[in-house]
Design an enzyme around this catalytic site. Sequence first.
Site, PDB file in Angstrom:
ATOM      1  N   CYS A   1       1.223   2.108  -8.565  1.00  0.00           N
ATOM      2  CA  CYS A   1       2.119   1.624  -7.666  1.00  0.00           C
ATOM      3  C   CYS A   1       2.687   2.393  -6.537  1.00  0.00           C
ATOM      4  CB  CYS A   1       3.366   0.864  -8.270  1.00  0.00           C
ATOM      5  SG  CYS A   1       3.143  -0.398  -9.645  1.00  0.00           S
TER       6      CYS A   1
ATOM      7  N   GLU B   1      -6.861  -0.935   0.056  1.00  0.00           N
ATOM      8  CA  GLU B   1      -7.397  -0.546  -1.247  1.00  0.00           C
ATOM      9  C   GLU B   1      -6.870  -1.793  -2.305  1.00  0.00           C
ATOM     10  OE1 GLU B   1      -7.367   4.333  -1.702  1.00  0.00           O
ATOM     11  OE2 GLU B   1      -5.326   3.163  -1.971  1.00  0.00           O
TER      12      GLU B   1
ATOM     13  N   CYS C   1       9.950   1.609   3.217  1.00  0.00           N
ATOM     14  CA  CYS C   1      10.452   2.001   1.814  1.00  0.00           C
ATOM     15  C   CYS C   1      10.185   3.327   1.583  1.00  0.00           C
ATOM     16  CB  CYS C   1       9.702   0.958   0.945  1.00  0.00           C
ATOM     17  SG  CYS C   1      10.272  -0.628   1.160  1.00  0.00           S
TER      18      CYS C   1
ATOM     19  N   CYS D   1       1.636  -0.776   6.264  1.00  0.00           N
ATOM     20  CA  CYS D   1       2.785  -1.844   5.766  1.00  0.00           C
ATOM     21  C   CYS D   1       3.891  -1.472   7.140  1.00  0.00           C
ATOM     22  CB  CYS D   1       3.390  -1.575   4.453  1.00  0.00           C
ATOM     23  SG  CYS D   1       4.539  -2.621   4.213  1.00  0.00           S
TER      24      CYS D   1
HETATM   25  N1  SAH Z   1       5.741  -5.145   0.074  1.00  0.00           N
HETATM   26  C1  SAH Z   1       5.702  -5.934  -1.222  1.00  0.00           C
HETATM   27  C2  SAH Z   1       4.487  -5.626  -2.108  1.00  0.00           C
HETATM   28  C3  SAH Z   1       4.399  -4.271  -2.620  1.00  0.00           C
HETATM   29  S1  SAH Z   1       4.114  -4.376  -4.336  1.00  0.00           S
HETATM   30  C4  SAH Z   1       7.031  -5.585  -2.148  1.00  0.00           C
HETATM   31  O1  SAH Z   1       7.635  -4.631  -1.688  1.00  0.00           O
HETATM   32  O2  SAH Z   1       7.145  -6.169  -3.371  1.00  0.00           O
HETATM   33  C5  SAH Z   1       4.000  -2.818  -4.499  1.00  0.00           C
HETATM   34  C6  SAH Z   1       5.458  -2.328  -5.768  1.00  0.00           C
HETATM   35  O3  SAH Z   1       5.087  -1.012  -6.015  1.00  0.00           O
HETATM   36  C7  SAH Z   1       6.575  -2.749  -5.215  1.00  0.00           C
HETATM   37  O4  SAH Z   1       7.759  -3.368  -6.058  1.00  0.00           O
HETATM   38  C8  SAH Z   1       7.085  -1.254  -4.945  1.00  0.00           C
HETATM   39  O5  SAH Z   1       8.448  -1.269  -4.509  1.00  0.00           O
HETATM   40  C9  SAH Z   1       6.639  -0.389  -5.566  1.00  0.00           C
HETATM   41  N2  SAH Z   1       6.167   0.844  -5.395  1.00  0.00           N
HETATM   42  C10 SAH Z   1       6.160   1.299  -4.201  1.00  0.00           C
HETATM   43  N3  SAH Z   1       5.920   2.720  -4.133  1.00  0.00           N
HETATM   44  C11 SAH Z   1       6.115   3.116  -5.392  1.00  0.00           C
HETATM   45  C12 SAH Z   1       6.052   4.057  -6.135  1.00  0.00           C
HETATM   46  N4  SAH Z   1       5.712   5.441  -5.466  1.00  0.00           N
HETATM   47  N5  SAH Z   1       6.203   4.325  -7.616  1.00  0.00           N
HETATM   48  C13 SAH Z   1       6.305   3.326  -8.203  1.00  0.00           C
HETATM   49  N6  SAH Z   1       6.399   2.037  -7.619  1.00  0.00           N
HETATM   50  C14 SAH Z   1       6.379   1.911  -6.457  1.00  0.00           C
END
Ligand code: SAH
Length: 385
Positions: free
Chosen positions: A350, A103, A127, A123
């Site tokens: 995000c 996406e 997380c 990924c």
């Molecule tokens: N793997 C990289 C790139 C992903 S960026 C990283 O971890 O930075 C995506 C961003 O959105 C990251 O900061 C991630 O932690 C955040 N994110 C992931 N899931 C989310 C959610 N459900 N709500 C808000 N932010 C989220």
Amino acid sequence: MVSIGETSEATDNTVSLLGMNRKMLADWLVAQGEKPFRAQQLMQWVHQRGVIDYAQMTDLSKVLRAKLASLAPIRLPEVKVDQTASDGTRKWLLEVDGANAIEMVFIPEKTRGTLCISSQVGCALACTFCMTARQGFNRNLTSDEIIGQMWLAQHLLRQAGWGEQPVTNVVFMGMGEPLLNVNQVFPSAEILMDDWAYGLSKRRVTISTSGIVPAMDMISERLDVSMAVSLHAANDALRNVLVPVNQKYPLSELIAACHRYIANYPNRHVMFEYVMLDGINDSAAHAREVITLLQGLSAKVNLIPFNPFPGTDYKTSPHSRVLAFQQRLMKSGLQTNIRKTRGEDIDAACGQLAGDVADRTKRTAKLQQTIHFKRRDSKGSVKHG
Ligand code: SAH
């Protein structure tokens, strides 16, 4: 730096021109008996003018045009779903190899247009608050597929009347961990910042990482680009749970790598992302931990209200608590913004990005038994299953 063979040679012996940075392209052209400056001409045609039909590149010789058409056919990701949210955020589901979907999201604002691109299919980092993590990892994207996203977005947005340069900022914040795919992500970032290609400044290209320390050092040493770090907790015990890669690269090492980045690029800051999870990481004590951790570092903090997805137990912190957290950080002198959630009604926010992964992992299979997943039917429309 990667050799051309590594990055872009397809199985049928053709090369993928979209994902070659200027040096790679010039080297390839020289190997074809051409002058290296042709790389600049080609990059302008492809990346700036959006022309991918070699026949139209009238300042190249007919012989070269024919050679390019047979040796370097341009392949683009295919648009499977194209959705626009009520706030104007646009999300595309792209198919990259006939089997895998990723996406990409465009976030228009008054003074800029930000494209959020993916670096991997799925990924590998688990997380716990991220939807992409749920689908597991399939493979790295090639630089060709990464730049293909940018090319396509510019093309589609120009068609939609967004002007000549609709994308002014690019963030590697889509699916995947960009710093687990540096061989493809670095040349991609170079193409984004190359004046012969997209010409974005280093302040407008941001690589976001959950904290892959050795690759952060590679940024410090050889790729002058903006860096964002997904922090989410400022103590190891909690971060080990939220961002499990912290067990490998704990906070002390993560922050030391940030200091090395600032030492190499003095007038910059590190952007720390912090997702606000109700009752998990949003107390006054947590704010104090962040303040202590970031002391003495040129840093900005971006608080991200948690975006929920089917099957998660986490909840978004109430707005009042997000505001209080921001106030505490600001009082200590840390510039802190609250990220506005965009594209929520089309799951473009995000952590909500998910494509279909051909080869799902065991983790996904296990989770699927208990969790309702978003599913796409055979026609490619999005529905909840
Ligand atoms: N793997 C990289 C790139 C992903 S960026 C990283 O971890 O930075 C995506 C961003 O959105 C990251 O900061 C991630 O932690 C955040 N994110 C992931 N899931 C989310 C959610 N459900 N709500 C808000 N932010 C989220």
